[in-house]
Design a protein around this motif. Structure first.
Motif, PDB file in Angstrom:
ATOM      1  N   LEU A 147       0.823  -1.256  -0.100  1.00 27.20           N
ATOM      2  CA  LEU A 147       0.078  -0.117  -0.143  1.00 27.20           C
ATOM      3  C   LEU A 147       0.795   1.155   0.095  1.00 27.20           C
ATOM      4  CD1 LEU A 147      -2.760  -0.845   2.573  1.00 27.20           C
ATOM      5  CD2 LEU A 147      -2.902  -0.883   0.168  1.00 27.20           C
ATOM      6  N   LEU A 174       0.561   4.018  -2.874  1.00 23.94           N
ATOM      7  CA  LEU A 174      -0.080   5.222  -2.622  1.00 23.94           C
ATOM      8  C   LEU A 174       1.229   6.317  -2.632  1.00 23.94           C
ATOM      9  CD1 LEU A 174      -2.406   4.276   0.064  1.00 23.94           C
ATOM     10  CD2 LEU A 174      -2.871   4.689  -2.262  1.00 23.94           C
ATOM     11  N   SER A 231       2.599   5.716   6.184  1.00 19.63           N
ATOM     12  CA  SER A 231       2.037   4.610   5.862  1.00 19.63           C
ATOM     13  C   SER A 231       1.237   3.885   7.123  1.00 19.63           C
ATOM     14  CB  SER A 231       2.390   3.766   4.941  1.00 19.63           C
ATOM     15  OG  SER A 231       3.601   3.195   5.386  1.00 19.63           O
ATOM     16  N   ILE A 270      -2.348   4.156   8.248  1.00 20.45           N
ATOM     17  CA  ILE A 270      -3.220   3.295   7.491  1.00 20.45           C
ATOM     18  C   ILE A 270      -3.904   2.398   8.480  1.00 20.45           C
ATOM     19  CG2 ILE A 270      -3.917   1.675   6.038  1.00 20.45           C
ATOM     20  CD1 ILE A 270      -1.977   2.963   4.136  1.00 20.45           C
ATOM     21  N   SER A 305     -11.826   3.402   0.629  1.00 23.06           N
ATOM     22  CA  SER A 305     -10.369   3.146   0.583  1.00 23.06           C
ATOM     23  C   SER A 305     -10.047   2.271  -0.683  1.00 23.06           C
ATOM     24  CB  SER A 305     -10.280   2.215   1.717  1.00 23.06           C
ATOM     25  OG  SER A 305     -10.027   2.876   2.724  1.00 23.06           O
ATOM     26  N   SER A 306     -10.970   1.500  -1.331  1.00 27.39           N
ATOM     27  CA  SER A 306     -10.624   1.012  -2.601  1.00 27.39           C
ATOM     28  C   SER A 306     -10.506   1.891  -3.627  1.00 27.39           C
ATOM     29  CB  SER A 306     -11.954  -0.060  -2.834  1.00 27.39           C
ATOM     30  OG  SER A 306     -13.105   0.594  -3.185  1.00 27.39           O
ATOM     31  N   ALA A 320      -9.129   4.923  -3.249  1.00 27.89           N
ATOM     32  CA  ALA A 320      -8.146   5.722  -2.913  1.00 27.89           C
ATOM     33  C   ALA A 320      -6.762   5.642  -3.802  1.00 27.89           C
ATOM     34  CB  ALA A 320      -7.647   5.606  -1.398  1.00 27.89           C
ATOM     35  N   LEU A 372      -2.530   8.751  -0.130  1.00 27.38           N
ATOM     36  CA  LEU A 372      -2.841   8.492   1.245  1.00 27.38           C
ATOM     37  C   LEU A 372      -3.764   8.984   2.131  1.00 27.38           C
ATOM     38  CD1 LEU A 372      -1.483   6.783   3.302  1.00 27.38           C
ATOM     39  CD2 LEU A 372       0.144   8.707   3.894  1.00 27.38           C
ATOM     40  N   MET A 389      -7.276   7.446   1.638  1.00 25.49           N
ATOM     41  CA  MET A 389      -7.072   5.936   2.002  1.00 25.49           C
ATOM     42  C   MET A 389      -7.128   6.199   3.815  1.00 25.49           C
ATOM     43  SD  MET A 389      -6.633   2.776   1.962  1.00 25.49           S
ATOM     44  CE  MET A 389      -5.702   2.453   0.505  1.00 25.49           C
ATOM     45  N   ARG A 440     -10.364   4.383   6.168  1.00 26.48           N
ATOM     46  CA  ARG A 440      -9.978   3.788   7.116  1.00 26.48           C
ATOM     47  C   ARG A 440     -10.517   4.198   8.475  1.00 26.48           C
ATOM     48  NH1 ARG A 440      -8.462  -1.109   7.014  1.00 26.48           N
ATOM     49  NH2 ARG A 440      -6.691  -1.094   8.372  1.00 26.48           N
ATOM     50  N   TYR A 457      -4.583  -4.299  -4.865  1.00 20.74           N
ATOM     51  CA  TYR A 457      -4.899  -3.840  -3.406  1.00 20.74           C
ATOM     52  C   TYR A 457      -6.387  -3.384  -3.271  1.00 20.74           C
ATOM     53  CZ  TYR A 457      -4.607   0.981  -4.333  1.00 20.74           C
ATOM     54  OH  TYR A 457      -5.022   2.240  -4.937  1.00 20.74           O
ATOM     55  N   ARG A 458      -6.878  -3.103  -4.198  1.00 23.74           N
ATOM     56  CA  ARG A 458      -8.296  -2.723  -4.266  1.00 23.74           C
ATOM     57  C   ARG A 458      -9.161  -3.827  -3.493  1.00 23.74           C
ATOM     58  NH1 ARG A 458      -8.199   2.343  -6.349  1.00 23.74           N
ATOM     59  NH2 ARG A 458      -6.443   2.850  -7.601  1.00 23.74           N
TER      60      ARG A 458
END
Length: 259
Positions: A34, A38, A45, A48, A90-91, A93, A96, A99, A103, A160-161
């Motif tokens: 991630l 990002l 990070s 997150i 988030s999916s 994003a 950062l 995201m 979260r 990652y999504r």
């Protein structure tokens, strides 16, 4: 409540709690991925994960109390919807900040666990309550382990999504099943939501959790850690005194005296 309906209710609650747990356990192992996707630094990070834990820690007792006042089914739907909206955000994003916002919204759904326990106590036969609560708690641990295993393959093969799309699909199913199978609660415990108590609780929980998560990088002797832990201790003491004197405590500390 008909005993025949309890398995359906238990299944709905299990999926709802499991979706929240998946979002907690799947993300941490793939944090470096991630970070790269990002374009964030390693230190940034970590937020997150941190912001998710902070949001859940603060919102869980508040939503649990709100469920007692305004109906657990209603608050369960609210929690599941919040997790789904946060996961969807988030999916999508690509940066950062977005995201982290997603979260934080997901963390609001931390109240799904006490709400689920409350629904079990309200609608299940007395002799089925301990086993059902234990089952939800144990299956939640299974979901957590499953998330650790699934996170890597999902990111590697689908991107990652899908860390967020998979729980979102489960949450949509869970919301529909909640509307179909979980009855409205007819019991109210009265009182009101204590806003000042919520603020005081947040005031000691937030610095404590930030300090705990940053301890390894900042060190025990860091002025920031010392300040955070000192502030947390002071606000915790104030909160406990306030809760003991309140007619509408957010968390009834007196129960801790019961053996």
């Amino acid at each position: 409540m008909s005993v025949s309906k309890t398995p359906a209710i238990l299944a709905v609650l299990t999926v709802g709690v499991g979706s929240f747990t998946l979002l907690q356990s799947m993300v941490a192992p793939v944090l470096p991925t991630l970070q790269a996707e990002l374009g964030a630094s390693q230190a940034d990070s970590t937020w997150i994960v941190i912001v998710y834990l902070l949001s859940a820690a603060v919102c869980t007792p508040i939503i649990g109390r709100a469920g007692d006042l305004w109906g657990r089914r209603r608050l369960l739907i609210f929690c599941l919807t919040a997790i789904a909206v946060g996961a969807l955000l988030s999916s999508l994003a690509a940066s950062l900040p977005l995201m982290i916002i997603g979260r934080a919204i997901q963390g609001i759904g931390g109240g799904v666990l006490p709400i689920s326990f409350g629904i079990i106590r309200a609608h299940f036969p007395d002799d089925a309550v301990p086993g059902s609560i234990g089952l939800i708690a144990s299956i939640s641990a299974v979901w957590a382990g499953l998330g650790v295993v699934l996170g890597g393959p999902l990111v590697e093969h689908l991107g990652y999504r899908w860390l967020f799309w998979v729980p979102t699909i489960l949450l949509v199913v869970s919301i529909a099943a909640t509307l179909a199978f979980i009855p409205r609660s007819t019991r109210s415990y009265g009182g009101r939501l204590n806003i000042l108590s919520s603020i005081l609780m947040s005031a000691w929980l937030l610095p404590l959790l930030v300090g705990a998560t940053k301890l390894s990088s900042w060190g025990w002797r860091s002025p920031s850690i010392v300040t955070l832990l000192a502030a947390s201790s002071v606000f915790a003491a104030v909160w406990i005194v306030f809760e003991l004197q309140s007619e509408n405590p957010l968390v009834d500390i007196r129960v801790m005296r019961i053996r």
